[in-house]
Structures are given as structure tokens and as C-alpha cells.
Motif scaffolding. Structure first.
Motif, PDB file in Angstrom:
ATOM      1  N   ALA A   1       0.826  -1.208   0.000  1.00 22.84           N
ATOM      2  CA  ALA A   1       0.000   0.000   0.000  1.00 22.84           C
ATOM      3  C   ALA A   1       0.863   1.263   0.000  1.00 22.84           C
ATOM      4  N   LEU A   2       1.943   1.245   0.761  1.00 23.72           N
ATOM      5  CA  LEU A   2       2.766   2.449   0.891  1.00 23.72           C
ATOM      6  C   LEU A   2       3.529   2.772  -0.398  1.00 23.72           C
ATOM      7  N   GLU A   3       3.646   1.804  -1.287  1.00 26.33           N
ATOM      8  CA  GLU A   3       4.228   2.089  -2.601  1.00 26.33           C
ATOM      9  C   GLU A   3       3.235   2.829  -3.493  1.00 26.33           C
ATOM     10  N   ARG A   4       1.959   2.848  -3.080  1.00 23.86           N
ATOM     11  CA  ARG A   4       0.892   3.395  -3.925  1.00 23.86           C
ATOM     12  C   ARG A   4       0.144   4.568  -3.310  1.00 23.86           C
ATOM     13  N   THR A   5       0.420   4.870  -2.053  1.00 26.25           N
ATOM     14  CA  THR A   5      -0.233   6.027  -1.425  1.00 26.25           C
ATOM     15  C   THR A   5       0.739   6.740  -0.494  1.00 26.25           C
ATOM     16  N   ASN A   6       0.588   8.060  -0.430  1.00 25.53           N
ATOM     17  CA  ASN A   6       1.383   8.862   0.500  1.00 25.53           C
ATOM     18  C   ASN A   6       0.517   9.371   1.647  1.00 25.53           C
ATOM     19  N   LYS A   7      -0.665   8.794   1.785  1.00 18.82           N
ATOM     20  CA  LYS A   7      -1.577   9.214   2.844  1.00 18.82           C
ATOM     21  C   LYS A   7      -1.382   8.352   4.090  1.00 18.82           C
ATOM     22  N   SER A   8      -1.996   8.758   5.189  1.00 19.47           N
ATOM     23  CA  SER A   8      -2.032   7.891   6.360  1.00 19.47           C
ATOM     24  C   SER A   8      -2.826   6.631   6.016  1.00 19.47           C
ATOM     25  N   ILE A   9      -2.578   5.586   6.771  1.00 17.15           N
ATOM     26  CA  ILE A   9      -3.267   4.318   6.514  1.00 17.15           C
ATOM     27  C   ILE A   9      -3.988   3.847   7.772  1.00 17.15           C
ATOM     28  N   GLN A  10      -4.956   2.973   7.549  1.00 18.74           N
ATOM     29  CA  GLN A  10      -5.686   2.354   8.652  1.00 18.74           C
ATOM     30  C   GLN A  10      -5.786   0.850   8.393  1.00 18.74           C
ATOM     31  N   GLY A  11      -5.573   0.069   9.439  1.00 13.99           N
ATOM     32  CA  GLY A  11      -5.703  -1.377   9.285  1.00 13.99           C
ATOM     33  C   GLY A  11      -4.572  -2.110   9.986  1.00 13.99           C
ATOM     34  N   ASN A  12      -4.431  -3.405   9.676  1.00 13.87           N
ATOM     35  CA  ASN A  12      -5.248  -4.191   8.779  1.00 13.87           C
ATOM     36  C   ASN A  12      -5.203  -5.667   9.184  1.00 13.87           C
ATOM     37  N   LEU A  13      -5.510  -5.932  10.460  1.00 12.93           N
ATOM     38  CA  LEU A  13      -5.470  -7.294  10.989  1.00 12.93           C
ATOM     39  C   LEU A  13      -6.682  -8.095  10.512  1.00 12.93           C
ATOM     40  N   ASP A  14      -6.455  -9.323  10.105  1.00  9.82           N
ATOM     41  CA  ASP A  14      -7.532 -10.243   9.731  1.00  9.82           C
ATOM     42  C   ASP A  14      -8.458 -10.430  10.940  1.00  9.82           C
ATOM     43  N   PRO A  15      -9.766 -10.178  10.804  1.00  6.32           N
ATOM     44  CA  PRO A  15     -10.676 -10.346  11.944  1.00  6.32           C
ATOM     45  C   PRO A  15     -10.631 -11.743  12.565  1.00  6.32           C
ATOM     46  N   VAL A  16     -10.330 -12.747  11.749  1.00  4.75           N
ATOM     47  CA  VAL A  16     -10.285 -14.117  12.274  1.00  4.75           C
ATOM     48  C   VAL A  16      -9.067 -14.318  13.176  1.00  4.75           C
ATOM     49  N   ALA A  17      -8.071 -13.443  13.089  1.00  5.97           N
ATOM     50  CA  ALA A  17      -6.897 -13.555  13.952  1.00  5.97           C
ATOM     51  C   ALA A  17      -7.274 -13.456  15.426  1.00  5.97           C
ATOM     52  N   LEU A  18      -8.420 -12.856  15.735  1.00  5.61           N
ATOM     53  CA  LEU A  18      -8.850 -12.743  17.130  1.00  5.61           C
ATOM     54  C   LEU A  18      -9.317 -14.082  17.703  1.00  5.61           C
ATOM     55  N   PHE A  19      -9.325 -15.118  16.878  1.00  5.57           N
ATOM     56  CA  PHE A  19      -9.623 -16.468  17.363  1.00  5.57           C
ATOM     57  C   PHE A  19      -8.338 -17.257  17.591  1.00  5.57           C
ATOM     58  N   ALA A  20      -7.200 -16.642  17.291  1.00 10.15           N
ATOM     59  CA  ALA A  20      -5.908 -17.314  17.445  1.00 10.15           C
ATOM     60  C   ALA A  20      -5.402 -17.183  18.890  1.00 10.15           C
ATOM     61  N   ASP A  21      -4.348 -17.927  19.194  1.00  6.27           N
ATOM     62  CA  ASP A  21      -3.703 -17.797  20.499  1.00  6.27           C
ATOM     63  C   ASP A  21      -3.135 -16.392  20.664  1.00  6.27           C
ATOM     64  N   ASP A  22      -2.983 -15.982  21.913  1.00  7.88           N
ATOM     65  CA  ASP A  22      -2.472 -14.631  22.185  1.00  7.88           C
ATOM     66  C   ASP A  22      -1.108 -14.397  21.550  1.00  7.88           C
ATOM     67  N   SER A  23      -0.279 -15.441  21.536  1.00  2.00           N
ATOM     68  CA  SER A  23       1.069 -15.290  20.969  1.00  2.00           C
ATOM     69  C   SER A  23       1.005 -14.994  19.477  1.00  2.00           C
ATOM     70  N   VAL A  24       0.021 -15.580  18.797  1.00  2.00           N
ATOM     71  CA  VAL A  24      -0.159 -15.330  17.364  1.00  2.00           C
ATOM     72  C   VAL A  24      -0.648 -13.903  17.145  1.00  2.00           C
ATOM     73  N   ILE A  25      -1.604 -13.478  17.946  1.00  2.00           N
ATOM     74  CA  ILE A  25      -2.107 -12.104  17.836  1.00  2.00           C
ATOM     75  C   ILE A  25      -0.970 -11.113  18.061  1.00  2.00           C
ATOM     76  N   GLU A  26      -0.166 -11.365  19.082  1.00  3.13           N
ATOM     77  CA  GLU A  26       0.950 -10.452  19.375  1.00  3.13           C
ATOM     78  C   GLU A  26       1.939 -10.400  18.205  1.00  3.13           C
ATOM     79  N   GLU A  27       2.230 -11.539  17.620  1.00  5.82           N
ATOM     80  CA  GLU A  27       3.151 -11.575  16.476  1.00  5.82           C
ATOM     81  C   GLU A  27       2.606 -10.764  15.301  1.00  5.82           C
ATOM     82  N   LYS A  28       1.318 -10.919  15.028  1.00  5.81           N
ATOM     83  CA  LYS A  28       0.709 -10.200  13.910  1.00  5.81           C
ATOM     84  C   LYS A  28       0.630  -8.696  14.194  1.00  5.81           C
TER      85      LYS A  28
END
Length: 345
Positions: free
Chosen positions: A272-299
Motif C-alpha cells: 500500500a505504501l508504494e501506492r499512497t502517500n496518505k495515512s493508513i488504517q488497518g489491517n489485521l484479519d478479523p479471524v486472527a482474534l480467534f488465534a492464540d495470544d502469541s499469534v495475535i501479538e506476532e501479527k
């Protein structure tokens, strides 16, 4: 409020930590939301009840500690005031009627005056702002293309056949519908800003189903018109633009006079940053909130690290939080984003 991290990140200014909010954060994953919803009757009745809608808007602040509230409402709230009935049917989602098929059908629609016909939305904003002194409130609307898709299809769709064929085969119909929706969205968002929201998000959720060529020709000019009018009327109010599966449109949308480009989870931040010079928002997969805490922290660490290279970064999911999500996971996410981003700075 002007110096809150969410607003500073939107403007591209340095922050002490990466701010975070969650799309659909006032939703069905929350037991308190379900309790409040039961008092209102239907979903749309809840949207029309300023006191209950304000309570729901503030729930994520109390429950998971996000850095911003987003107005509890729905993209169909202004649509039903245009003269289209909206009903949520179990197993089918939103059902809209009558289905618009001709220019004559469009001519029967109206542009609602928000201060008169959507006054309950503005009252909700006023109630929230009276109770929310330390964090910004986000207003929002669906974008013309996303709204047009539902109006032409009569509800949800997997192939967007009615919308695309109207766009290609009946340009008079397409222009008439997109023009009135552009006016509706512009006036609706402007009224929200006048009522007190601190920034707004335009959800063009389904723009990613279009090719870059079709998007630029048939959709982009209408979104551009909305943004330009809002910036002329409200130059100090940041605007976020978000769509799903739309990484191929980032370069085009970089021409919009918005402050923030929202990314879904399929879009890598370096891409995205190669294509925009604006601020960005995002972008964790919503399903990641079903993962173990260690996975969430890594992401989270990966996203926060990559976000440091952006003009500004607001952490979010790449789409709405899923109803089955454990609220404890959402709380953990917010705390982890704050902790890791503070450590990195």
C-alpha cells in the motif's frame, strides 16, 4: 481533542503510540450490546433510538478501551429516508424495496434533509459527545457505489450483476442514481460533522468487485465529488476511505482528498505504501482474534512495525469484528497494540 492520537495519526503527525479502534466494535460480540438491542425491537429501531444508540456507541470505550468511538448506525439509515423500504430478513440480510430499475424509479427518490428527517442520528451524536470528552467520535456513511449496489440488486449479491449491467448498459440510470446518492451522502456526512463528529469514514465496502478501469470511470468521480465538498465545508475534519479487497484501487484512490486510506487484511502495508502517500488504517484479519495470544501479538508487531513507515497509522481490523469473537480477545488486541507501539517509539 485536536491533539488526540487518532486525529494526529489521520493528519500524518507523530504520536506517542499507535491508536486503535475496531470496525463494528459496537456489535453482536458484546453481551451488553445484545442486552440493549433486546430493548429496542428491530435493528433499525435501535438505530432510530438516540438514547440506546448512544449507549451502544460508547460500549467499546468501556468494554475494550479503544481510542475512538464510531457512531452506532447503519449505511441504510439515509436510504430508507429516500423512499426505499429496508428490512433485515433472517438468512437473507437486508431486503430493499421497491427495486430501482429505471430512471423514472430514481426520479421518485428524494434527498433527505438530515436535520429534519435524520434528526435522531444527529441527536445520537450530541448525546455521545456530551459523555465522551477524551476520545474522538467517528461518523460514517456508505459510499454511492456500495449503496447503489444494494438498491439496484434489492439486497445482498455475490456477482453484482444488476449494478454492473446498469453501469455498462444504462448509463442514464447509473448516472441518475449515483448523482442522487452522491448528494445524499454529502449532506448526511456534512450534517454529522456539524453535529459534532471529529472525523468521518466513507465505507465503499464493495468497490473491490470492480476493475480499476470501471472503478475510475463509473465510481471514482462521485466519491471525489463528496470528498471535495466535505473538505471545502469542513477543512479540519479528517476523512477515512475504506473498501474491501480493493488493493488494486489504492493508486486511484490516492488522488482523493482524503486523509486516510483504509486497508483490508489482504493488502500488505508495504504494498500500500508504494501506492499512497496518505495515512493508513488497518489491517489485521478479523479471524486472527480467534488465534492464540502469541499469534495475535506476532501479527500486531508486524503491522505496527510496518505502519511506522506510513505518514500516519491507525490500527484496525481489515473488516468488521466477527459476532463470535470473545471480547477478552478484543481487549487483549487493544492493550497489545498500545504496549508494542509504545515500546517501539
Amino acid at each position: 481533542m485536536k491533539n488526540h492520537p487518532v486525529l494526529k495519526a489521520a493528519r500524518g503527525e507523530k504520536t506517542d503510540y499507535t491508536p486503535v479502534w475496531i470496525m463494528r466494535q459496537a456489535g453482536r460480540y458484546s453481551a451488553k450490546y445484545r442486552e440493549i438491542r433486546s430493548k429496542a425491537g428491530s435493528f433499525m429501531e435501535l438505530c432510530r433510538n438516540p438514547e440506546l444508540a448512544a449507549q451502544v456507541t460508547l460500549l467499546p470505550i468501556e468494554e475494550i478501551g479503544v481510542d475512538a468511538a464510531i457512531l452506532f448506525s447503519d449505511i441504510f439509515v439515509p436510504v430508507e429516508k429516500m423512499g426505499i423500504n429496508v428490512e433485515f430478513v433472517s438468512g437473507k440480510g437486508p431486503v430493499l424495496s421497491p427495486v430501482v430499475k429505471t430512471v423514472a424509479d430514481v426520479e421518485k427518490l428524494s434527498v433527505p434533509v438530515p436535520e429534519r428527517e435524520l434528526d435522531y442520528v444527529l441527536e445520537t451524536i450530541v448525546k455521545v459527545k456530551k459523555r465522551l470528552s477524551d476520545r474522538p467520535l467517528i461518523g460514517f456513511s456508505g459510499a454511492p457505489f456500495t449503496l447503489a449496489s444494494y438498491i439496484l440488486e434489492g439486497g445482498s449479491t455475490k456477482d453484482y450483476r444488476a449494478a454492473k449491467t446498469a453501469m455498462w448498459n444504462d448509463l442514464d440510470l447509473w448516472r441518475a442514481l449515483m448523482d442522487i446518492l452522491t448528494r445524499v451522502v454529502t449532506e448526511y456526512l456534512s450534517a454529522q460533522i456539524n453535529a459534532g463528529v471529529d472525523l468521518v469514514q466513507i465505507f465503499d465496502s464493495w468497490m473491490g468487485v470492480l476493475s480499476a478501469e470501471d472503478y475510475e470511470r463509473f465510481v471514482f468521480p462521485y466519491t471525489e465529488r463528496i470528498v471535495d465538498v466535505l473538505k471545502e465545508r469542513h477543512p479540519d475534519t479528517p476523512i477515512i476511505h475504506f473498501g474491501v479487497n480493493s488493493s488494486h484501487l489504492i493508486g486511484i484512490n490516492n488522488r482523493l482528498n482524503v486523509d486516510v486510506i483504509g486497508l483490508d487484511w489482504r493488502t500488505e502495508i508495504p504494498f500500500a505504501l508504494e501506492r499512497t502517500n496518505k495515512s493508513i488504517q488497518g489491517n489485521l484479519d478479523p479471524v486472527a482474534l480467534f488465534a492464540d495470544d502469541s499469534v495475535i501479538e506476532e501479527k500486531v508487531r508486524k503491522i505496527v512495525t510496518e505502519g511506522l513507515n506510513a505518514r500516519g497509522h491507525i490500527f484496525n481490523l481489515g473488516h468488521g469484528i466477527l459476532p463470535q469473537t470473545d471480547p477478552e480477545k478484543a481487549r487483549f488486541l487493544v492493550k497489545t497494540v498500545h504496549r508494542i507501539s509504545k515500546e517501539m517509539r
